[in-house]
Design an enzyme around this catalytic site. Structure first.
Site, PDB file in Angstrom:
ATOM      1  CD  GLU A 210      -1.267  -0.308   3.706  1.00 25.48           C
ATOM      2  OE1 GLU A 210      -2.260  -1.022   3.508  1.00 25.48           O
ATOM      3  OE2 GLU A 210      -1.009   0.187   4.808  1.00 25.48           O
ATOM      4  CG  HIS A 248      -3.011   0.246   7.710  1.00 21.87           C
ATOM      5  ND1 HIS A 248      -2.912  -0.531   6.582  1.00 21.87           N
ATOM      6  CD2 HIS A 248      -3.841  -0.416   8.547  1.00 21.87           C
ATOM      7  CE1 HIS A 248      -3.643  -1.621   6.738  1.00 21.87           C
ATOM      8  NE2 HIS A 248      -4.219  -1.576   7.925  1.00 21.87           N
TER       9      HIS A 248
END
Lengths: 289, 380
Positions: A210, A248
């Site tokens: 990511e 996150h």
């Protein structure tokens, strides 16, 4: 074969009497993981589910059970100490599920764990599973099946999505590893890729990255120069705005660095298969088996 | 969490960093009074969480108290990149001999706090890194020792030849480091660090970004949060324990897990749509979270279709289904909803939804395509 865990894994659960710890300890036991003990300070001498002994400290638990692996479900303010306690007690694989560990704590935990010769997975990760043998963490066991695909990912549910697609298509996994979404984590993509490269059961690796940082770019370079096995990659966060933390703690584009585009470009350069959508993994992996 | 310049300076001052006198004003009269109190010339500086304040006209030099009042009148209420200026910092204007940059970040590669220092200060450090990287010195710090004096002096001499200035800068770096650690920062910087024509080293601007994971154990820092400078929907979401980021599109997304939430947004884009938001309802779901999520998303008038994408691991899909039913009973939806659920308790969830007149699928790709088609159809 598999990586990091198998049927010789003997597990301690740190925080076994907490809400998350007790729920997932039961799930892991049902899956067949050898849970040899739990740790909750003040509850030493009691038993979990009438079978698993609880200890006050990790050192006592290791002395009594010989556990080689520990999984941590303690709240964020105590997680750094729990990781270091496990390393100090001689645990060789420490898996920290806890989300919300301050990154400055990790700047101290990381070098300590390394000096003690232990491997840390996480924090803020779903753990790992070697289908049919052992599960350490929270990955749902029923979506996995034994097979040749090594899976490594920074995310939880996105991994489940892709593993589920693979399993439904009849493609099993050697080990699925969630390295976690924090900026400083114990195990990175390269660590997992190197282990999959050395694992005879694994023939293809599926990797889900990511935005944020350069771990994927470095992993791509590793794939290009050090790996013989094919790797298929995906990057989440192509539509993420810069400067915002996307859930996150590590998923943030800083200035112009850490974008999905630069990571995908690195994958392309490494000759990796590139999944544009989660469902693309099925065909891309199948073609490389 | 970002701190305002005046808040960062207050913290740095407490750690001993020399900073020109200054205080905050919310009215032009107060700005004028501060200019009188501290003595002119002063700088009047907009306090908003965006870069490029100067270029936007939010930072002004004022030679007289009357000028401070006039500039404060112009700056207060000004719109800078979508944020309204509600406060200005009025601070003594220093004569500038030279400008340097001193910053610390938590570096992902070395897994340590890393200092970045450069004699080319006063401009964006990213620009320096891109154009003249040799002008930046990086120095990782072992957090177990902190920034030792000899390390700080090495950086001090990198910035200044004069030993007095090098010593002063080294001391400031140690003070900056202790502020960085004690405040739970992921970034702290002084830019510019100024040497005045008389040779004094002072910090003229300060910036701090706090690691959100530190806020629970640092209530004094959490208390510095300025909700007026955040998107209202994001404030509401944070209070409901949801991770939410507003975007400009028209497909409202409700997802569990950050990675899946990003992948869902990307897939919306892949099929020609535009996500209206990032929203992660988290792992331990309860129906109330879903109710709050729907309230926040439906408050966005751009939203033309709502997409649920839930992969039940820890999250129970029946909790999510119950949340959808409860929320829509209380506030009937005015836009179409597409629901994708799979995983834990999927059968129960599907039954709950069907009984309440919803349809749901278990295929992510299909659900995203449908949501995009509905949003696009509605927008056309």
């Amino acid at each position: 074969m598999s990586i990091f865990i198998d049927n010789t894994t003997t597990l301690l659960v740190q925080g076994i009497t907490g809400r998350d710890g007790s729920f997932h300890a039961k799930q892991m036991m049902e899956y067949g993981t050898t849970v040899v003990g739990g740790v909750t300070p003040g509850k030493g001498g009691q038993k979990f589910e009438e079978t698993v002994p609880i200890f006050n400290t990790v050192a006592q638990a290791v002395a009594a059970t010989g556990a080689n692996t520990s999984v941590i479900y303690v709240p964020p303010p105590f997680a750094a100490d729990a990781m270091m306690e496990a390393a100090a007690a001689g645990i060789k694989l420490i898996v920290c599920i806890t989300e919300g560990v301050p990154v400055l704590d990790m700047t101290k935990v990381y070098p300590y764990v390394k000096e003690m010769g232990a491997r840390l997975l996480g924090p803020n990760c779903p753990g790992l599973i070697t289908p049919g043998q052992s599960k350490v963490g929270i990955i749902p066991g029923r979506i996995c099946a034994p097979g040749p695909v090594g899976v490594v990912s920074r995310s939880g549910t996105l991994t489940y999505e892709i593993v589920n697609l693979l399993t439904k298509a009849g493609i099993g996994q050697s080990t699925c590893v969630g390295i976690g979404g924090d900026p400083i984590n114990g195990t990175n993509f390269i660590d997992a890729l190197a282990a999959f490269e050395a694992d005879p059961q694994t023939t293809v690796v599926a990797m889900m990255g990511e935005i944020g940082g350069t771990d994927e770019q470095e992993a791509a370079e590793f794939v290009r120069t050090k790996m013989s096995k094919p790797v298929v990659g995906f990057i989440a966060g192509q539509t993420a705005p810069p400067g915002r933390r996307m859930g996150h703690a590590g998923a943030i584009i800083s200035g112009s660095a850490g974008t999905a585009a630069e990571k995908i470009e690195a994958f392309e350069k490494a000759g990796m298969g590139i999944a544009k959508r989660p469902m693309d993994f099925v065909e891309l992996v199948k073609a490389r088996l | 969490m970002n701190l305002h310049e005046y808040q960062a300076k207050e913290i740095l001052r407490r750690h001993g960093v020399p900073i020109p006198d200054g205080d905050i004003a919310t009215t032009p009269d107060a700005a004028e009074a501060l200019a009188v109190k501290y003595g002119v010339p002063v700088m009047v500086k907009a306090q908003v969480h965006v870069g490029g304040r100067g270029k936007a006209g939010g930072v002004k030099y004022c030679a007289t108290p009357a000028a401070a009042k006039e500039k404060a009148t112009a700056i207060l209420g000004m719109d800078i990149k979508g944020l309204t200026v509600l406060k200005v910092l009025v601070t003594v204007a220093e004569d500038i001999g030279s400008e340097a940059y001193v910053g610390i970040i938590v570096d992902r590669a070395t897994k340590k706090p890393v200092f970045m220092v450069s004699a080319a200060g006063g401009i964006d450090i990213e620009e320096v890194a891109a154009t003249t990287p040799e002008k930046i010195k990086y120095h990782p710090v072992d957090p177990r020792y902190g920034l030792r004096t000899f390390e700080a002096m090495e950086m001090g001499f990198f910035l200044y030849e004069d030993v007095k200035q090098a010593r002063a800068a080294a001391k400031i770096m140690q003070q900056l480091y202790s502020a960085f650690i004690e405040s739970g920062c992921s970034l702290a910087e002084i830019n510019p660090l100024v040497v005045t024509p008389t040779g004094t080293v002072v910090a003229v601007d300060g910036k701090m970004v706090i690691d959100d994971n530190e806020l629970d154990r640092l209530p004094a820092i959490e208390a510095l949060r300025d909700e007026s400078s955040e998107e209202a929907s994001e404030v509401e979401a944070r209070k409901a324990n949801l991770t939410f980021i507003k975007l400009d599109g028209n497909v409202g997304c409700v997802v569990n897990g950050a990675g899946l939430a990003m992948a869902t947004m990307d897939l919306v884009k892949y099929y020609g749509g535009d996500p209206a938001n990032f929203l992660d309802i988290g792992g331990s779901s309860n129906p109330e979270k879903v109710v709050n999520a729907l309230r926040i998303i439906t408050a966005d008038k751009n939203v033309k279709a709502i997409l649920f994408n839930i992969f039940g691991g820890i999250t129970r899909t029946d909790d999510v289904a119950n949340g959808i039913v409860t929320a829509t009973k209380a506030n009937p939806l005015t836009v179409p909803i597409v629901i994708r659920l799979t995983g834990t308790n999927e059968e129960v969830a599907m039954k709950i939804l069907t009984e309440n007149g919803f349809s749901a699928s278990s295929d992510m790709d299909e659900a995203v395509q449908k949501a995009v088609a509905l949003a696009t159809g509605a927008a056309a």
